[in-house]
Design an enzyme around this catalytic site. Structure first.
Site, mmCIF file in Angstrom:
data_model
loop_
_atom_site.group_PDB
_atom_site.id
_atom_site.type_symbol
_atom_site.label_atom_id
_atom_site.label_comp_id
_atom_site.label_asym_id
_atom_site.label_seq_id
_atom_site.Cartn_x
_atom_site.Cartn_y
_atom_site.Cartn_z
ATOM 1 N N PRO A 177 0.785 -1.230 0.000
ATOM 2 C CA PRO A 177 0.000 0.000 0.000
ATOM 3 C C PRO A 177 0.822 1.286 0.000
ATOM 4 O O PRO A 177 1.878 1.369 0.605
ATOM 5 C CB PRO A 177 -0.833 -0.095 1.279
ATOM 6 C CG PRO A 177 -0.237 -1.165 2.089
ATOM 7 C CD PRO A 177 0.532 -2.048 1.178
ATOM 8 N N ASN A 178 0.273 2.241 -0.706
ATOM 9 C CA ASN A 178 0.751 3.622 -0.791
ATOM 10 C C ASN A 178 2.002 3.818 -1.642
ATOM 11 O O ASN A 178 2.429 4.945 -1.856
ATOM 12 C CB ASN A 178 0.961 4.226 0.600
ATOM 13 C CG ASN A 178 -0.329 4.316 1.371
ATOM 14 O OD1 ASN A 178 -1.320 4.837 0.868
ATOM 15 N ND2 ASN A 178 -0.345 3.781 2.585
ATOM 16 N N ARG B 273 4.297 11.192 -1.748
ATOM 17 C CA ARG B 273 4.134 10.714 -0.374
ATOM 18 C C ARG B 273 5.410 10.949 0.423
ATOM 19 O O ARG B 273 6.450 10.366 0.137
ATOM 20 C CB ARG B 273 3.833 9.211 -0.388
ATOM 21 C CG ARG B 273 3.720 8.632 0.992
ATOM 22 C CD ARG B 273 3.601 7.131 0.964
ATOM 23 N NE ARG B 273 3.506 6.636 2.327
ATOM 24 C CZ ARG B 273 3.905 5.454 2.706
ATOM 25 N NH1 ARG B 273 4.400 4.610 1.822
ATOM 26 N NH2 ARG B 273 3.796 5.088 3.958
ATOM 27 N N TYR C 284 10.677 9.142 1.585
ATOM 28 C CA TYR C 284 10.688 8.208 0.453
ATOM 29 C C TYR C 284 11.342 8.770 -0.810
ATOM 30 O O TYR C 284 11.464 8.057 -1.798
ATOM 31 C CB TYR C 284 9.263 7.759 0.135
ATOM 32 C CG TYR C 284 8.636 7.029 1.295
ATOM 33 C CD1 TYR C 284 9.004 5.720 1.588
ATOM 34 C CD2 TYR C 284 7.702 7.648 2.119
ATOM 35 C CE1 TYR C 284 8.456 5.050 2.662
ATOM 36 C CE2 TYR C 284 7.150 6.980 3.194
ATOM 37 C CZ TYR C 284 7.530 5.681 3.467
ATOM 38 O OH TYR C 284 6.980 5.025 4.537
ATOM 39 N N ASN D 135 8.219 -5.384 -1.235
ATOM 40 C CA ASN D 135 8.092 -4.291 -0.281
ATOM 41 C C ASN D 135 6.659 -4.357 0.237
ATOM 42 O O ASN D 135 5.740 -3.871 -0.412
ATOM 43 C CB ASN D 135 8.370 -2.938 -0.928
ATOM 44 C CG ASN D 135 8.362 -1.819 0.094
ATOM 45 O OD1 ASN D 135 7.793 -1.953 1.164
ATOM 46 N ND2 ASN D 135 8.993 -0.707 -0.243
ATOM 47 N N ALA E 74 3.116 -1.081 4.713
ATOM 48 C CA ALA E 74 2.483 -1.174 6.036
ATOM 49 C C ALA E 74 2.138 -2.605 6.423
ATOM 50 O O ALA E 74 2.115 -2.941 7.610
ATOM 51 C CB ALA E 74 1.235 -0.306 6.087
ATOM 52 N N GLU F 43 12.803 -9.321 1.233
ATOM 53 C CA GLU F 43 12.011 -8.200 1.746
ATOM 54 C C GLU F 43 12.831 -6.928 1.525
ATOM 55 O O GLU F 43 14.033 -6.902 1.802
ATOM 56 C CB GLU F 43 11.744 -8.400 3.238
ATOM 57 C CG GLU F 43 11.007 -7.270 3.902
ATOM 58 C CD GLU F 43 10.877 -7.455 5.416
ATOM 59 O OE1 GLU F 43 10.156 -6.659 6.016
ATOM 60 O OE2 GLU F 43 11.510 -8.367 5.986
ATOM 61 N N HIS G 53 12.816 -2.449 1.684
ATOM 62 C CA HIS G 53 12.196 -1.202 2.140
ATOM 63 C C HIS G 53 13.023 -0.015 1.655
ATOM 64 O O HIS G 53 14.260 -0.078 1.652
ATOM 65 C CB HIS G 53 12.093 -1.154 3.667
ATOM 66 C CG HIS G 53 11.228 -2.239 4.216
ATOM 67 N ND1 HIS G 53 9.858 -2.172 4.192
ATOM 68 C CD2 HIS G 53 11.550 -3.424 4.772
ATOM 69 C CE1 HIS G 53 9.369 -3.281 4.718
ATOM 70 N NE2 HIS G 53 10.369 -4.059 5.069
ATOM 71 N N ARG H 19 12.796 4.387 12.326
ATOM 72 C CA ARG H 19 11.567 5.187 12.286
ATOM 73 C C ARG H 19 10.717 4.924 13.531
ATOM 74 O O ARG H 19 11.236 4.496 14.553
ATOM 75 C CB ARG H 19 10.814 4.874 10.992
ATOM 76 C CG ARG H 19 11.671 5.288 9.769
ATOM 77 C CD ARG H 19 10.957 5.192 8.486
ATOM 78 N NE ARG H 19 9.748 6.014 8.480
ATOM 79 C CZ ARG H 19 8.736 5.830 7.645
ATOM 80 N NH1 ARG H 19 8.787 4.846 6.751
ATOM 81 N NH2 ARG H 19 7.684 6.617 7.681
#
Length: 143
Positions: A8-9, A16, A21, A72, A75, A96, A98, A105
């Site tokens: 998502p996103n 964003r 990012y 990725n 969330a 995985e 990111h 964070r």
């Protein structure tokens, strides 16, 4: 064939939280992954969804086809047990990835339910995280 799957996103890259990012768009990410794949002699298919069920379906597709995945989960990283259980059925390497470093964070981002079923994790290098993941994947599948 390698799937580069995004949660998502991530289609909102470029607008964003650019301080987190970066300014590159999702289309920039897609082009980078395809070009990196071409350089490595790999066909890369890049997908993005905001829908957990669709992402789980893609993971099932990859497992059934023995297709390596760079993922990725966004969330979903932190709470999607459905995604984690689908990933546990994998039949090929899973990396995985990111863009930011979740460990640097907010505290809720420090836990990944995906990491335990992944071959490895790359995080914190912006879009270069994907390049590193694709290079690692090429090494894994060409052994």
């Amino acid at each position: 064939m390698i799937y580069v799957l995004n949660g998502p996103n991530l289609a909102r890259l470029g607008t964003r939280e650019p301080d987190v990012y970066g300014a590159e768009t999702f289309e920039d990410l897609r082009a980078l992954c395809v070009a990196t794949g071409r350089e490595l002699g790999l066909h890369v298919e890049v997908r993005q969804t905001d829908d957990e069920a669709e992402l789980v379906g893609w993971i099932h597709e990859a497992a059934d086809g023995k297709i390596p995945v760079v993922l990725n989960p966004a969330a979903f990283t932190h709470y999607s047990y459905a995604l984690r259980d689908a990933l546990a059925q994998r039949t090929a390497p899973l990396i995985e990835v990111h863009i930011s470093n979740p460990a640097a964070r907010e505290e809720f981002r420090h836990t990944s339910v995906v990491a335990a079923v992944a071959t490895g994790t790359i995080a914190g290098f912006g879009l270069q995280s994907y390049v590193l993941a694709l290079r690692a994947m090429a090494d894994l599948i060409n052994k």
